[in-house]
Design an enzyme around this catalytic site. Structure first.
Site, short mmCIF file in Angstrom:
data_model
loop_
_atom_site.label_atom_id
_atom_site.label_comp_id
_atom_site.label_asym_id
_atom_site.label_seq_id
_atom_site.Cartn_x
_atom_site.Cartn_y
_atom_site.Cartn_z
N CYS A 116 -1.07 -2.12 -1.31
CA CYS A 116 -0.58 -2.21 -2.69
C CYS A 116 -0.36 -3.65 -3.15
CB CYS A 116 0.71 -1.42 -2.83
SG CYS A 116 0.48 0.29 -2.36
N HIS A 256 4.75 -3.40 -8.79
CA HIS A 256 3.88 -2.35 -8.27
C HIS A 256 4.51 -0.99 -8.60
CE1 HIS A 256 1.52 0.17 -5.77
NE2 HIS A 256 2.47 0.38 -4.89
N ASN A 286 0.85 6.38 -8.27
CA ASN A 286 0.64 5.15 -7.51
C ASN A 286 -0.86 5.02 -7.20
OD1 ASN A 286 0.47 3.14 -5.57
ND2 ASN A 286 2.12 3.93 -4.28
#
Ligand code: UT7
Length: 329
Positions: A116, A256, A286
């Site tokens: 990520c 994020h 996500n």
């Protein structure tokens, strides 16, 4: 001191058409909309359902839009970096396949795998080629087809992830806007909490790895949650301190998008106003390396020249960090 400033001069995104809602997931695993919404903030995610399509197709979708938006001819692009954990193949890299799909034939291309945090790392890597004067047009992509490694029988992971991504163009900026600083960290001991066990050199694909479902994402959510909040908060503070910035100076915090509770915790630990925190998790979930360029794309109309922006991320590895930039247009 860099010779040139490297600035983002355009952003574009790609989201596949397929939508997977919380209601859909209720039919697939023992979960419910109330749990998913209250524990993650996610309502739906996009899923790339077309057979024969992979991460490079989404990345190419974003890059084609980016070239069009910025009025750039594919032949002008000198470098393409793609941050992803779901490249089409173990090799060759996704950036190469993406470039060819976009008619980019004069560039060198490679992937960055930092989960990520990948887009942040790739953005800094690309900017260094501009800052040294080596290159003038670099494309940085963050994209993931998480549905290709998610187990839709595992309620602890399948409700979180989605597919999609985005791309930015980096160019020299004569006014000094652009990438300013970064604080990045890594800790390999985090591997046990978030990883894809099978398919690498440790556990190559075998009947056993498939039977044990080791080609899917494994996550022990709670320790990752805590490390994510700490990692993002401490690196934001470090960036602020060494650039002599206060939170009032920062126009946008771009975290994020892993969990709305993580985003809210980071904002409240920093005492940063939520209305200046970019947030897309509700609609996209996500998307791993895709979340940050998706945020920049969706907030592009609200970003103004000179805005001071902090991007912060945490991901598998563990990898984490914060970048500071000023918006150039
Ligand atoms: O992007 C890379 C970095 N990743 C992250 O930053 C993710 C970090 N972690 C998280 O976001 C959260 O830990 C999760 C969303 C993954 C899980 O939320 P949580 O509040 O930490 O839940 P938990 O894992 O502690 O589980 C609480 C309960 C458990 O039941 P018991 O043991 O209390 O009876 C789980 O079995 O919730 C249960 N549960 C679910 N219930 C309904 C777990 N997943 C689900 C589900 N639906 N989908």
């Amino acid at each position: 001191m860099p010779l040139f400033s490297a600035a983002i001069t355009g952003v574009a995104s790609y989201l596949p058409e397929g939508i997977l809602t919380n209601k859909d997931l209720e039919q697939m695993v023992d979960t419910n909309d109330e749990w998913i919404t209250s524990r993650t903030g996610i309502k739906q995610r996009h899923i790339l359902k077309e057979p024969g399509k992979a991460t490079s197709d989404m990345a190419a979708g974003a890059v084609k839009r980016l070239l069009e938006k910025t009025n750039t001819d594919p032949s002008e692009i000198e470098m393409v970096i793609c941050a992803t954990v779901t490249a089409d193949y173990n090799f060759p890299d996704c950036a190469n396949l993406t470039a060819t799909k976009c008619g980019i034939n004069n560039a060198f291309c490679y992937d960055i795998n930092a989960a990520c945090s990948g887009f942040l790392y790739a953005l800094t890597t690309g900017s260094k080629f501009i800052e040294t004067g080596s290159l003038k047009k670099v494309i940085v992509i963050g994209a993931d087809k998480m549905s290709s490694i998610v187990n839709y029988e595992d309620r602890t992971t399948c409700v979180i992830f989605g597919d999609g991504g985005g791309a930015v163009l980096l160019e020299p900026n004569e006014e000094g806007y652009g990438m300013k600083d970064f604080v990045f960290r890594g800790d390999g001991s985090g591997v046990e909490f978030l990883y894809q066990k099978g398919g690498g050199s440790m556990y190559p694909a075998s009947e056993e790895t498939v039977a044990n479902k080791e080609h899917y994402v494994f996550q022990n959510g709670r320790p990752v949650f805590k490390a994510a909040v700490t990692g993002m908060t401490t690196t934001v503070k470090e960036i602020l301190k060494r650039n002599d910035l206060s939170l009032d100076d920062i126009t946008w915090l771009v975290p994020h998008q892993a969990n709305l509770r993580i985003i809210d915790s980071v904002a409240s630990m920093l005492d940063f106003p939520k209305e200046r925190v970019m947030q897309t998790i509700e609609m996209y979930g996500n998307t791993t390396a895709g979340t940050l360029p998706l945020c920049l794309n969706d907030y592009e109309d609200r970003l103004k020249k000179g805005d001071k922006v902090l991007l912060t991320a945490f991901g598998g590895g563990f990898t984490w960090g914060t970048s500071y930039l000023t918006w150039a247009y």
